[in-house]
Write an enzyme that holds these catalytic residues in place. Sequence first.
Site, mmCIF file in Angstrom:
data_model
loop_
_atom_site.group_PDB
_atom_site.id
_atom_site.type_symbol
_atom_site.label_atom_id
_atom_site.label_comp_id
_atom_site.label_asym_id
_atom_site.label_seq_id
_atom_site.Cartn_x
_atom_site.Cartn_y
_atom_site.Cartn_z
ATOM 1 N N LYS A 1 32.165 43.376 40.867
ATOM 2 C CA LYS A 1 33.439 44.070 40.677
ATOM 3 C C LYS A 1 34.133 44.204 42.028
ATOM 4 O O LYS A 1 33.471 44.493 43.040
ATOM 5 C CB LYS A 1 33.189 45.445 40.075
ATOM 6 C CG LYS A 1 32.552 45.393 38.700
ATOM 7 C CD LYS A 1 33.533 44.883 37.662
ATOM 8 C CE LYS A 1 32.927 44.904 36.267
ATOM 9 N NZ LYS A 1 33.876 44.487 35.241
ATOM 10 N N ASP B 1 35.697 40.364 39.623
ATOM 11 C CA ASP B 1 36.433 40.978 38.504
ATOM 12 C C ASP B 1 37.181 42.202 39.014
ATOM 13 O O ASP B 1 36.571 43.116 39.570
ATOM 14 C CB ASP B 1 35.397 41.393 37.438
ATOM 15 C CG ASP B 1 36.033 41.957 36.173
ATOM 16 O OD1 ASP B 1 37.271 42.095 36.140
ATOM 17 O OD2 ASP B 1 35.277 42.262 35.233
ATOM 18 N N GLU C 1 38.594 37.557 37.725
ATOM 19 C CA GLU C 1 38.751 38.009 36.338
ATOM 20 C C GLU C 1 39.711 39.193 36.295
ATOM 21 O O GLU C 1 39.659 40.076 37.149
ATOM 22 C CB GLU C 1 37.359 38.420 35.828
ATOM 23 C CG GLU C 1 37.342 39.051 34.463
ATOM 24 C CD GLU C 1 35.898 39.270 33.999
ATOM 25 O OE1 GLU C 1 35.024 38.443 34.344
ATOM 26 O OE2 GLU C 1 35.640 40.275 33.322
ATOM 27 N N GLU D 1 39.220 40.039 27.995
ATOM 28 C CA GLU D 1 38.518 41.144 27.337
ATOM 29 C C GLU D 1 39.474 42.160 26.718
ATOM 30 O O GLU D 1 39.122 42.872 25.799
ATOM 31 C CB GLU D 1 37.540 41.823 28.305
ATOM 32 C CG GLU D 1 38.187 42.533 29.466
ATOM 33 C CD GLU D 1 37.146 42.978 30.496
ATOM 34 O OE1 GLU D 1 36.590 42.103 31.168
ATOM 35 O OE2 GLU D 1 36.888 44.176 30.614
ATOM 36 N N ASP E 1 36.713 38.426 23.545
ATOM 37 C CA ASP E 1 35.889 39.589 23.188
ATOM 38 C C ASP E 1 35.643 39.529 21.674
ATOM 39 O O ASP E 1 36.537 39.167 20.910
ATOM 40 C CB ASP E 1 36.646 40.859 23.572
ATOM 41 C CG ASP E 1 35.834 42.112 23.323
ATOM 42 O OD1 ASP E 1 35.336 42.687 24.305
ATOM 43 O OD2 ASP E 1 35.710 42.532 22.153
ATOM 44 N N HIS F 1 33.496 37.774 26.799
ATOM 45 C CA HIS F 1 33.297 39.045 27.494
ATOM 46 C C HIS F 1 32.173 39.822 26.823
ATOM 47 O O HIS F 1 32.199 40.022 25.604
ATOM 48 C CB HIS F 1 34.588 39.870 27.419
ATOM 49 C CG HIS F 1 34.402 41.297 27.781
ATOM 50 N ND1 HIS F 1 34.607 42.336 26.897
ATOM 51 C CD2 HIS F 1 34.014 41.867 28.944
ATOM 52 C CE1 HIS F 1 34.364 43.481 27.510
ATOM 53 N NE2 HIS F 1 34.005 43.233 28.751
HETATM 54 MG MG LIG Z 1 35.713 42.267 33.099
#
Ligand SMILES: [Mg+2]
Length: 448
Positions: A221, A250, A276, A305, A328, A355
């Site tokens: 992240k 992400d 992402e 997602e 997703d 996702h």
């Molecule tokens: Mg994500």
Amino acid sequence: MDKVIITSYSIHDIRFPTSLQKDGSDAMNKSPDYSGAFIILRTNVPNLKAYGMTFTSGSGNEVVCVAMETLAKRIVGRSLAALTENMSMTYRTLVSGQIRWIGPEKGALHMATGAVVNSIWDLWGRYEGKPVWRLVCEMSPEELVNLIDFRYIVDVLTPEEALQMLREGQQGKEQRMQDALNNKAVPAYTTSAGWLGYSDEKVKTLLKETVKEGFKYFKMKVGSNIDDDRRKLAIARSVIGYNGVKLMVDANQVWDVEEAIEYMKQLAEYKPWFIEEPTSPDDILGHARIRRELEPYGVGVATGEQCQNRVIWKQLFQAGAIDIAQIDACRVGGVNEVLCILLMAKKFGVPVIPHSGGVGLPEYTQHISTIDYVLISQKLSLLEYVDHLHEYFRYPCRVVNGYFTTPLEPGYSIEIYDSTIDEFEFPHGAFWVSPIGKEVTEIMLQGL
Ligand SMILES: [Mg+2]
């Protein structure tokens, strides 16, 4: 099948206190409590029941539950045969009527649709004694096309074209089914070490563990602070290296378009495969520009997602806005709408990496990636794995030697134990009435 009647349902607001450990934390969602809005369908056949779920990050789960109540009433009293003989019409019926005004086909309402549609698929799989991926993969191209509501997408994908693609996909299908049964269809990547709230030491330790477990793809992240991100990516690369591995990052939508471009240029030296969710999930042209401007730096763009329906997906593909489609399983309207997005991705040559960063999501998406491999893209289908909360499911997903173990039990793998409900149903489950549960609730209610 016409003898199987849905007689009743129950809806459960299940929340796990993941905020206590910062599991799932990112630049936008600072301390989520991974949650699921669950539906359990009951039938007139003893012991035949089914489960559906959609994922949320805590507060707001109750909103989805209310929407599910409204939709679930529409399928009570109906037979499994009536619901499945024309699934595109069943889907169309669920997204129509007065309730359409508070969508249409988006947001909490559509997530509720996803859960209800998936519960019908779970029931169908259980009745047939097959996992959902297998139920889908054994259908004829004609049956598959009949699952899809093509409204709003025929300008890029007609039923005839879909039929042609699915017919072509029959070639080599038996071998790919065999690959799936040998657990060689769905390689896994891990986000488990990359949550933003983790310390450097914890990131390092977890990455070392995941390397040992056989993972080759890792996601971190980013997006709260450039210095922190550079430090964490340097740590990640020092553990995983550069050879035969891929690192993804992400940002969970925290940036404006230009900010995303400038920020990612500063992270390009760590060679991320893709960024992402660099910006708002609704900003199709913004993603296209980010992709264009980051291409010379070797950084791709991924999103999906929180992509709310097939129309947004259509435009992302049309605009050449993404390198990777992160579908997703329950943000959109269940298996039916997922299939149509998989077909559009195939048509535009965009690889799919679903996702799965949430409770119950890998249990669902292992079926989707298997379907993608066997039937649609016919390419090895990478899938996100997060190592949280699987113990609360009766048929948890498993990763061995870097591959998902293809599910064999009938249904959609989303059944939770009764004991899970007793402990984590919000707000009266055993955890939530405990002193620590009350503290977590207080923080949740303050919107922190
Ligand atoms: Mg994500």
